[in-house]
Design a protein around this motif. Structure first.
Motif, mmCIF file in Angstrom:
data_model
loop_
_atom_site.group_PDB
_atom_site.id
_atom_site.type_symbol
_atom_site.label_atom_id
_atom_site.label_comp_id
_atom_site.label_asym_id
_atom_site.label_seq_id
_atom_site.Cartn_x
_atom_site.Cartn_y
_atom_site.Cartn_z
ATOM 1 N N PRO A 89 0.813 -1.225 0.000
ATOM 2 C CA PRO A 89 0.000 0.000 0.000
ATOM 3 C C PRO A 89 0.843 1.270 0.000
ATOM 4 O O PRO A 89 0.488 2.265 -0.633
ATOM 5 C CB PRO A 89 -0.825 -0.133 1.285
ATOM 6 C CG PRO A 89 -0.931 -1.606 1.511
ATOM 7 C CD PRO A 89 0.370 -2.179 1.036
ATOM 8 N N SER A 90 1.966 1.248 0.710
ATOM 9 C CA SER A 90 2.829 2.432 0.766
ATOM 10 C C SER A 90 3.443 2.764 -0.589
ATOM 11 O O SER A 90 3.798 3.921 -0.840
ATOM 12 C CB SER A 90 3.943 2.232 1.799
ATOM 13 O OG SER A 90 4.722 1.086 1.484
ATOM 14 N N ASP A 91 3.572 1.767 -1.475
ATOM 15 C CA ASP A 91 4.110 2.026 -2.815
ATOM 16 C C ASP A 91 3.153 2.879 -3.643
ATOM 17 O O ASP A 91 3.566 3.524 -4.608
ATOM 18 C CB ASP A 91 4.371 0.705 -3.555
ATOM 19 C CG ASP A 91 5.454 -0.130 -2.900
ATOM 20 O OD1 ASP A 91 6.380 0.469 -2.326
ATOM 21 O OD2 ASP A 91 5.365 -1.371 -2.952
ATOM 22 N N VAL A 92 1.881 2.875 -3.269
ATOM 23 C CA VAL A 92 0.864 3.634 -3.990
ATOM 24 C C VAL A 92 0.520 4.924 -3.251
ATOM 25 O O VAL A 92 0.449 6.000 -3.842
ATOM 26 C CB VAL A 92 -0.412 2.789 -4.194
ATOM 27 C CG1 VAL A 92 -1.475 3.579 -4.939
ATOM 28 C CG2 VAL A 92 -0.088 1.500 -4.942
ATOM 29 N N ILE A 122 -4.689 -4.012 -12.143
ATOM 30 C CA ILE A 122 -5.028 -3.863 -10.723
ATOM 31 C C ILE A 122 -5.280 -5.200 -10.045
ATOM 32 O O ILE A 122 -5.027 -5.364 -8.848
ATOM 33 C CB ILE A 122 -6.254 -2.930 -10.556
ATOM 34 C CG1 ILE A 122 -6.471 -2.576 -9.087
ATOM 35 C CG2 ILE A 122 -7.512 -3.534 -11.185
ATOM 36 C CD1 ILE A 122 -7.531 -1.526 -8.849
ATOM 37 N N ASN A 123 -5.737 -6.186 -10.797
ATOM 38 C CA ASN A 123 -6.043 -7.483 -10.184
ATOM 39 C C ASN A 123 -4.799 -8.341 -9.951
ATOM 40 O O ASN A 123 -4.906 -9.484 -9.511
ATOM 41 C CB ASN A 123 -7.074 -8.253 -11.018
ATOM 42 C CG ASN A 123 -6.653 -8.433 -12.460
ATOM 43 O OD1 ASN A 123 -5.869 -7.642 -12.999
ATOM 44 N ND2 ASN A 123 -7.154 -9.467 -13.112
ATOM 45 N N ARG A 124 -3.613 -7.809 -10.230
ATOM 46 C CA ARG A 124 -2.380 -8.543 -9.930
ATOM 47 C C ARG A 124 -1.848 -8.228 -8.531
ATOM 48 O O ARG A 124 -0.945 -8.906 -8.045
ATOM 49 C CB ARG A 124 -1.289 -8.237 -10.961
ATOM 50 C CG ARG A 124 -1.567 -8.843 -12.308
ATOM 51 C CD ARG A 124 -0.306 -9.102 -13.103
ATOM 52 N NE ARG A 124 -0.626 -9.872 -14.299
ATOM 53 C CZ ARG A 124 -0.778 -11.177 -14.341
ATOM 54 N NH1 ARG A 124 -0.648 -11.889 -13.229
ATOM 55 N NH2 ARG A 124 -1.067 -11.795 -15.459
ATOM 56 N N LYS A 128 -4.973 -6.183 0.035
ATOM 57 C CA LYS A 128 -4.600 -5.061 0.899
ATOM 58 C C LYS A 128 -4.268 -3.819 0.080
ATOM 59 O O LYS A 128 -4.634 -2.701 0.443
ATOM 60 C CB LYS A 128 -3.404 -5.465 1.762
ATOM 61 C CG LYS A 128 -3.153 -4.528 2.930
ATOM 62 C CD LYS A 128 -2.098 -5.105 3.860
ATOM 63 C CE LYS A 128 -1.925 -4.219 5.088
ATOM 64 N NZ LYS A 128 -0.913 -4.777 6.014
ATOM 65 N N VAL A 129 -3.594 -4.006 -1.056
ATOM 66 C CA VAL A 129 -3.235 -2.884 -1.925
ATOM 67 C C VAL A 129 -4.481 -2.373 -2.643
ATOM 68 O O VAL A 129 -4.706 -1.165 -2.755
ATOM 69 C CB VAL A 129 -2.154 -3.295 -2.942
ATOM 70 C CG1 VAL A 129 -1.786 -2.117 -3.842
ATOM 71 C CG2 VAL A 129 -0.926 -3.812 -2.229
ATOM 72 N N THR A 171 -8.869 -11.462 -7.837
ATOM 73 C CA THR A 171 -10.099 -10.903 -8.400
ATOM 74 C C THR A 171 -10.652 -9.793 -7.508
ATOM 75 O O THR A 171 -10.719 -9.925 -6.283
ATOM 76 C CB THR A 171 -11.163 -12.011 -8.550
ATOM 77 O OG1 THR A 171 -10.615 -13.060 -9.334
ATOM 78 C CG2 THR A 171 -12.402 -11.463 -9.230
ATOM 79 N N LEU A 172 -11.064 -8.694 -8.144
ATOM 80 C CA LEU A 172 -11.683 -7.597 -7.396
ATOM 81 C C LEU A 172 -13.050 -8.050 -6.874
ATOM 82 O O LEU A 172 -13.886 -8.503 -7.659
ATOM 83 C CB LEU A 172 -11.868 -6.380 -8.298
ATOM 84 C CG LEU A 172 -10.639 -5.522 -8.587
ATOM 85 C CD1 LEU A 172 -10.953 -4.542 -9.714
ATOM 86 C CD2 LEU A 172 -10.201 -4.766 -7.358
#
Length: 335
Positions: A89-92, A122-124, A128-129, A171-172
């Motif tokens: 998450p911090s990478d984004v 985005i699905n990769r 949490k991200v 998967t989202l």
């Protein structure tokens, strides 16, 4: 609520003036992008409506190039994040950095602080991200350490996903998909368009080097959004929007009893709001100051396709969401 002819004329004139840039914008984008009119239009409509866009299509269909070119034409900042399984998450969003020399902490903002953010594949990235990004999308702010920072205006997330490669993907969930205003299916170009692509870009080092001129900027977008708030959506048209979304939950109410076993869950009220906003943007792009049922029919598939959950029976019989939406639009009474 009825609207007088004079009011319609005034709003029409206003919208006609404010939307005069649309053709110039499309012309500039098409200096780089061949075809893909619907994708370009829907991405821009998402920007006008404060709505995020999910682009689904095979690799090599100019999804990234379209977004970066549109950013140049809109004189906005653009950043791209390649989502991978090891992304944090911090990478984004950004993180807190400790400075050994001063013994203090400083907040470093991540790539989410931009106008147009492309979340590629985005699905990769793990859940949490995905959740961290989607929270930023909903709240329009990011908290780093103890400080909350508002995101720039306008702010739009364009996420891509590959429908044909599912290995190593996350998967989202449906609740997260619902956060996206549009889900656009990006198709292959025609033979004529592919020939143009080859002739235009085949010998060039990169299409991103093709010169385009900025058409409008963030301040102009804000002005357009204020104009759209004045557009006319009469009561029967508003009811038509509600009826279309309600039919995804209770198709029997519009004479589609045979469709009921194929739908597990219909669209949420968020879809109603999105359909209302998108219909206004669709009318604006066509220089009209009022929304017609045709605007609603035009945008409904892209608003509803990721919000309707089909049953196992539908999958067994090969039913698609597109077929369900088409049947609903054919049966709901048009005002």
């Amino acid at each position: 609520m009825s609207v007088g002819a004079y009011d319609i004329r005034v709003i029409n004139d206003l919208v006609e003036r404010e939307s005069a840039f649309v053709e110039r914008l499309m012309t500039e984008v098409h200096k780089v992008i061949v075809g893909q009119d619907e994708m370009i239009e829907r991405v821009f409509m998402g920007l006008l409506c404060h709505g995020h866009v999910l682009l689904e299509g095979a690799p090599g269909l100019a999804k990234t190039l379209t977004v970066s070119t549109l950013a140049r034409c809109l004189h906005m900042e653009f950043k791209r994040v390649q989502f991978t399984p090891d992304l944090l998450p911090s990478d984004v969003l950004g993180t807190v950095i400790y400075n050994h020399q001063t013994g203090s902490f400083t907040n470093r903002k991540g790539p989410v602080f931009t106008n147009l953010l492309l979340a590629d594949e985005i699905n990769r990235a793990p859940a949490k991200v995905q959740s961290a990004l989607l929270e930023a999308m909903a709240e329009r702010q990011v908290t780093i350490g103890d400080t909350s920072y508002p995101l720039p205006k306008p702010f739009l997330v364009l996420a891509t996903q590959n429908p044909i490669e599912q290995e190593g993907t996350y998967t989202l969930p449906e609740a997260q998909l619902d956060r996206f205003m549009f889900k656009i299916k990006v198709g292959y170009p025609t033979a004529e368009q592919e020939l143009q692509i080859m002739q235009r870009i085949g010998g060039a080092p990169t299409a991103a080097k093709i010169e385009v001129q900025p058409v409008i900027g963030p301040d102009d977008i804000a002005k357009v959004q204020q104009t759209m708030d004045r557009m006319i959506v009469e009561q029967p048209v508003q009811k038509y929007i509600v009826d279309v979304v309600a039919a995804t939950r209770t198709p029997g109410a519009v004479g589609l009893e045979k469709l009921a076993p194929f739908i597990d869950f219909g669209a949420s009220p968020r879809a109603t709001i999105a359909l209302f906003q998108a219909a206004r943007a669709h009318a604006f792009m066509r220089h009209r100051g009022y929304v017609s049922p045709e605007d609603i029919k035009a945008v409904a598939p892209d608003i509803l396709r990721h919000r309707i959950i089909l049953s196992y029976e539908a999958e067994a019989e090969g039913k698609t969401v597109e077929e369900v939406v088409r049947a609903i639009l054919e049966h709901v009474q048009v005002p």
